[in-house]
Design a protein around this motif. Structure first.
Motif, PDB file in Angstrom:
ATOM      1  N   ARG A  74      35.775  49.238  34.855  1.00  0.00           N
ATOM      2  CA  ARG A  74      35.213  48.610  36.055  1.00  0.00           C
ATOM      3  C   ARG A  74      34.678  49.663  37.019  1.00  0.00           C
ATOM      4  NH1 ARG A  74      39.088  46.266  40.482  1.00  0.00           N
ATOM      5  NH2 ARG A  74      38.700  48.385  41.222  1.00  0.00           N
ATOM      6  N   ARG A  75      35.427  50.765  37.176  1.00  0.00           N
ATOM      7  CA  ARG A  75      34.963  51.839  38.049  1.00  0.00           C
ATOM      8  C   ARG A  75      33.669  52.458  37.530  1.00  0.00           C
ATOM      9  NH1 ARG A  75      40.239  55.489  39.834  1.00  0.00           N
ATOM     10  NH2 ARG A  75      41.155  53.982  41.305  1.00  0.00           N
ATOM     11  N   GLN A  76      33.593  52.649  36.197  1.00  0.00           N
ATOM     12  CA  GLN A  76      32.387  53.219  35.615  1.00  0.00           C
ATOM     13  C   GLN A  76      31.196  52.292  35.808  1.00  0.00           C
ATOM     14  OE1 GLN A  76      32.064  56.232  34.486  1.00  0.00           O
ATOM     15  NE2 GLN A  76      29.922  56.013  33.857  1.00  0.00           N
ATOM     16  N   LYS A  77      31.425  50.997  35.646  1.00  0.00           N
ATOM     17  CA  LYS A  77      30.351  50.013  35.830  1.00  0.00           C
ATOM     18  C   LYS A  77      29.895  49.990  37.291  1.00  0.00           C
ATOM     19  CE  LYS A  77      29.270  45.122  35.226  1.00  0.00           C
ATOM     20  NZ  LYS A  77      29.807  43.787  34.827  1.00  0.00           N
ATOM     21  N   ASP A  78      30.854  50.027  38.217  1.00  0.00           N
ATOM     22  CA  ASP A  78      30.500  50.053  39.641  1.00  0.00           C
ATOM     23  C   ASP A  78      29.741  51.328  39.994  1.00  0.00           C
ATOM     24  OD1 ASP A  78      31.722  47.624  39.971  1.00  0.00           O
ATOM     25  OD2 ASP A  78      33.581  48.436  40.810  1.00  0.00           O
ATOM     26  N   LYS A  79      30.161  52.437  39.413  1.00  0.00           N
ATOM     27  CA  LYS A  79      29.502  53.711  39.688  1.00  0.00           C
ATOM     28  C   LYS A  79      28.061  53.690  39.201  1.00  0.00           C
ATOM     29  CE  LYS A  79      30.016  58.684  38.861  1.00  0.00           C
ATOM     30  NZ  LYS A  79      30.839  59.733  38.201  1.00  0.00           N
ATOM     31  N   GLU A  80      27.842  53.186  37.984  1.00  0.00           N
ATOM     32  CA  GLU A  80      26.476  53.096  37.460  1.00  0.00           C
ATOM     33  C   GLU A  80      25.625  52.149  38.299  1.00  0.00           C
ATOM     34  OE1 GLU A  80      26.930  51.901  33.446  1.00  0.00           O
ATOM     35  OE2 GLU A  80      27.703  53.842  32.757  1.00  0.00           O
ATOM     36  N   GLU A  81      26.263  51.095  38.806  1.00  0.00           N
ATOM     37  CA  GLU A  81      25.517  50.107  39.593  1.00  0.00           C
ATOM     38  C   GLU A  81      25.048  50.691  40.915  1.00  0.00           C
ATOM     39  OE1 GLU A  81      26.334  45.827  41.830  1.00  0.00           O
ATOM     40  OE2 GLU A  81      27.680  46.499  40.228  1.00  0.00           O
ATOM     41  N   HIS A  82      25.934  51.377  41.654  1.00  0.00           N
ATOM     42  CA  HIS A  82      25.500  51.878  42.959  1.00  0.00           C
ATOM     43  C   HIS A  82      24.679  53.156  42.839  1.00  0.00           C
ATOM     44  CE1 HIS A  82      29.433  54.206  42.912  1.00  0.00           C
ATOM     45  NE2 HIS A  82      28.585  55.148  43.292  1.00  0.00           N
ATOM     46  N   LEU A  83      24.846  53.932  41.749  1.00  0.00           N
ATOM     47  CA  LEU A  83      24.010  55.121  41.570  1.00  0.00           C
ATOM     48  C   LEU A  83      22.568  54.764  41.217  1.00  0.00           C
ATOM     49  CD1 LEU A  83      26.317  57.672  39.698  1.00  0.00           C
ATOM     50  CD2 LEU A  83      25.586  57.711  42.082  1.00  0.00           C
TER      51      LEU A  83
END
Length: 405
Positions: A33-42
């Motif tokens: 989930r953290r990786q997905k959120d990171k890719e989303e906001h980056l």
């Protein structure tokens, strides 16, 4: 009773692997989930989603202004004292008298120091990417002072117009009197102020990690999350970058003041990790900041000054121009603009001719455009960073709502 004890222990042994498996699956899902959120906001950048990025940037700006306003209101006593001091200084500044000589001198020195401290902070903080103010401002300033000192045979440039403009003094000394140490002394103030600014710029990672450790909450910072992951996977680290980061972390944690001083005294792109490490392990503020200030403003700056002064000394510059001319085919065409640029700078020092728009060298034009591009990139990185911060706020709000359901 032994049978009863055995029967009591058996369920605990059967539940152990399941608990571990559940824990691993929970950690895995959390990391995904953290990786997905990171890719989303980056992915939220101006060149991909300009309208949404600008919208989020404005919203984040309003939130920051609101937070700063509340912070200033909570510290209204300090703000009142500061405004009172500013009021008293303005009265002193506007009142005529013999003190105006000292006021003007202090004003000039204060603005000059504040200018270089501000550039140092911009270079260190960066809000996502640093503005390389040493390469753009301090390095060229030291280089111009070095070239002028060897050409004029003195560092006693008339003030004014120095430091806005460098011209040779009327009573020029012999060139043999110029030494590296005299040039270093001439640029010591601005170099040390720039180094102090870079030390101040290292404080946000320290305070962020310290507050996170004391409160027990995870801060909204990717560098801190990377730091925690690095600590968890320390034993299995194989790549060079991770081992270098672990080396910095171990040196700071075990050696303390002198470890921080060693990391701050050399050009070290991993020093942000030292600030996070000191904050995470609750290193005292003055231990961290004192070592950082001494390392960056004194030791490191003298190393960088010495490198620039030696590089732009008269004999080495002449050898570099001759070396450029020795390049096959394109050498003479490349050597000509460099020679013209150096001659133009020497003429300015001696008041021989005045450069106008028609006399501009293409090297000056290229350098101005490089500075403009880097400043524009810095501004764009700030917009992207603040927009991504607002996107993180939305993600955290969404996750908190999902937990409350």
């Amino acid at each position: 009773m032994a049978a009863n004890g055995a029967s009591c222990e058996q369920p605990q042994k059967r539940a152990g692997p399941k608990d571990k498996q559940n824990g691993k699956s929970t950690d895995q899902s959390l990391r995904e989930r953290r990786q997905k959120d990171k890719e989303e906001h980056l992915s939220l950048v101006l060149w991909r989603r300009p309208v949404v990025t600008l919208h989020y940037f404005l919203l984040e700006t309003f939130i920051k202004l609101k937070e700063w306003t509340f912070e200033l209101w909570h510290r209204r006593g300090t703000v009142f004292i500061f405004l009172l001091l500013c009021f008293l200084f303005s009265i002193t500044y506007s009142t005529d008298g013999s003190h105006q000589t000292y006021v003007q001198y202090l004003e000039k020195k204060f603005l000059w120091c504040a200018y270089w401290v501000g550039l140092g902070i911009l270079s260190s903080v960066g809000l996502g990417t640093g503005l390389h103010t040493f390469l753009l401002y301090l390095g060229p300033h030291i280089a111009s002072v070095t070239l002028a000192a060897y050409e004029c045979g003195s560092t006693d440039f008339p003030e004014p117009p120095y430091p806005d403009q460098i011209i040779c003094p009327e009573d020029e000394a012999v060139q043999a009197s110029i030494s590296i140490f005299s040039i270093m002394s001439k640029v010591r103030l601005e170099a040390c102020m720039w180094g102090a600014g870079t030390a101040i710029g290292e404080l946000p990672p320290y305070f962020m990690a310290r507050a996170a450790r004391q409160s027990g909450t995870d801060p909204d910072d990717e560098d801190y999350e990377e730091f925690e992951e690095m600590l968890e996977q320390a034993e299995g680290a194989q790549d060079f970058v991770t081992r270098a980061k672990l080396g910095v972390q171990h040196m700071v944690q075990k050696v303390g003041f002198f470890g921080i001083l060693a990391c701050a005294s050399i050009p070290n792109p991993l020093f942000d990790l030292a600030g996070i490490t000191c904050g995470h392990f609750l290193v005292p503020f003055w231990t961290f900041f004192g070592a950082t200030l001494i390392g960056k403003a004194i030791i490191k700056m003298h190393i960088q000054k010495l490198f620039v002064i030696i590089t732009f000394s008269k004999h080495i510059v002449e050898q570099m121009v001759l070396l450029i001319g020795s390049v096959p085919k394109i050498g003479p065409s490349l050597q000509k603009p460099f020679s013209q640029y150096l001659d133009a700078q020497k003429n300015k020092l001696h008041h021989v001719g005045k450069s106008g728009p028609a006399d501009e060298n293409w090297l000056s034009w290229v350098f101005e455009k490089v500075v403009l591009v880097m400043v524009c990139y810095f501004v764009i990185s700030i917009i992207n960073s603040m927009a991504q911060s607002y996107a993180k706020r939305l993600q955290q709000l969404r996750h908190s709502e999902e937990k409350s359901k």
